[in-house]
Design an enzyme around this catalytic site. Structure first.
Site, PDB file in Angstrom:
ATOM      1  N   GLY A  13       0.775  -1.243   0.000  1.00 49.40           N
ATOM      2  CA  GLY A  13       0.000   0.000   0.000  1.00 49.40           C
ATOM      3  C   GLY A  13       0.799   1.282   0.000  1.00 49.40           C
ATOM      4  N   ASN A  15       1.646   2.995  -2.655  1.00 48.42           N
ATOM      5  CA  ASN A  15       0.964   3.910  -3.599  1.00 48.42           C
ATOM      6  C   ASN A  15      -0.314   4.471  -2.975  1.00 48.42           C
ATOM      7  OD1 ASN A  15       2.233   4.255  -6.390  1.00 48.42           O
ATOM      8  ND2 ASN A  15       2.521   2.077  -5.988  1.00 48.42           N
ATOM      9  N   HIS A 106       1.840   0.268 -13.477  1.00 50.21           N
ATOM     10  CA  HIS A 106       2.701  -0.897 -13.669  1.00 50.21           C
ATOM     11  C   HIS A 106       4.156  -0.436 -13.551  1.00 50.21           C
ATOM     12  CE1 HIS A 106       3.695  -4.885 -15.133  1.00 50.21           C
ATOM     13  NE2 HIS A 106       4.643  -4.312 -15.846  1.00 50.21           N
TER      14      HIS A 106
HETATM   15  C1  GRF Z   1       3.799  -1.153  -7.436  1.00 47.84           C
HETATM   16  O1  GRF Z   1       5.105  -1.343  -7.881  1.00 47.84           O
HETATM   17  C2  GRF Z   1       2.854  -1.037  -8.608  1.00 47.84           C
HETATM   18  O2  GRF Z   1       3.456  -0.570  -9.768  1.00 47.84           O
HETATM   19  C3  GRF Z   1       2.421  -2.449  -8.839  1.00 47.84           C
HETATM   20  O3  GRF Z   1       2.399  -3.054  -7.579  1.00 47.84           O
HETATM   21  C4  GRF Z   1       3.257  -2.355  -6.690  1.00 47.84           C
HETATM   22  C5  GRF Z   1       2.426  -1.976  -5.524  1.00 47.84           C
HETATM   23  O4  GRF Z   1       3.166  -1.460  -4.460  1.00 47.84           O
HETATM   24  N1  GRF Z   1       1.160  -2.501  -9.561  1.00 47.84           N
HETATM   25  P1  GRF Z   1       2.411  -0.812  -3.224  1.00 47.84           P
HETATM   26  O5  GRF Z   1       1.503  -1.890  -2.639  1.00 47.84           O
HETATM   27  O6  GRF Z   1       1.630   0.358  -3.709  1.00 47.84           O
HETATM   28  O7  GRF Z   1       3.491  -0.439  -2.273  1.00 47.84           O
END
Ligand code: GRF
Length: 199
Positions: A13, A15, A106
């Site tokens: 999480g 992001n 991605h």
């Molecule tokens: C990120 O690298 C995103 O690009 C991919 O999954 C990862 C998620 O990381 N889809 P987080 O859970 O947001 O730390």
């Protein structure tokens, strides 16, 4: 009216946290706000981040035909679905109803190094194994095919000779945290423009 976002998560999480922080720090809550964080995994650490931020969260069964997820999206009157480390396929029923309103990020430059099974460290290992000079992050709309929906934004960074999958992942993640909240904000504003001009 602010766009109501649902953020779907399966893991850490970071992001999600960047999106929460962005809308809080910029005072742009009037443009968009996270109405729901939902996960297919009850143990996803991201759910704790939602809780700490006082955001409603829920878990759902991701192996059904999309009924449970759609029920949640309806209940929370969601305008835009944001995938942030969500690792399961979105059912067609959800894609049909939310066409053009589901986004994903991605950790590579699509269409390269994408597709089923390309997630997490595997992506960065493949980039390094291929000897690619660049990697980066891509934001795209979600369709029925993994990582193949229309591209919205890409940011490129160099791959260093000394990079490991971990070091590259860390630099790409920094890019993601800057890029994703701002692109989401842009999409929310553009959707509002569209709905204002059609009403
Ligand atoms: C990120 O690298 C995103 O690009 C991919 O999954 C990862 C998620 O990381 N889809 P987080 O859970 O947001 O730390």
């Amino acid at each position: 009216m602010p766009s109501r976002l649902a953020v779907l998560v399966s893991g850490r999480g970071s992001n999600l946290q960047a999106i929460i922080d962005h809308f809080a720090a910029t005072g742009k809550e009037r443009l968009a706000g996270i109405a729901l964080v939902a996960s297919n995994r009850a143990d996803a650490p991201a759910l704790k981040k939602a809780e700490a931020a006082g955001i409603d969260s829920a878990t759902f069964n991701a192996v059904d035909d999309g009924t449970e997820l759609l029920r949640l999206l309806h209940e929370f009157r969601i305008d835009l679905v944001v995938l942030a480390g969500y690792l399961t396929k979105i059912p067609s029923s959800v894609i049909d109803e939310y066409e053009g309103r589901i986004v994903n990020i991605h950790p590579a430059l699509l269409p390269a190094f994408g597709g089923e099974g390309m997630y997490g460290t595997r992506v960065h290992k493949a980039v390094i194994a291929a000897g690619a000079a660049h990697s980066g992050a891509t934001v795209h709309l979600v369709t029925d095919e993994y990582d193949r929906g229309p591209l919205i934004a890409k940011w490129r960074i160099p791959v260093a000779k000394s990079d490991t999958a971990e070091s590259l992942a860390g630099r790409v993640l920094q890019v993601e945290h800057v890029m994703y909240p701002r692109i989401i904000e842009m999409i929310a504003v553009l959707h509002q423009l569209e709905s204002n001009s059609s009403s």
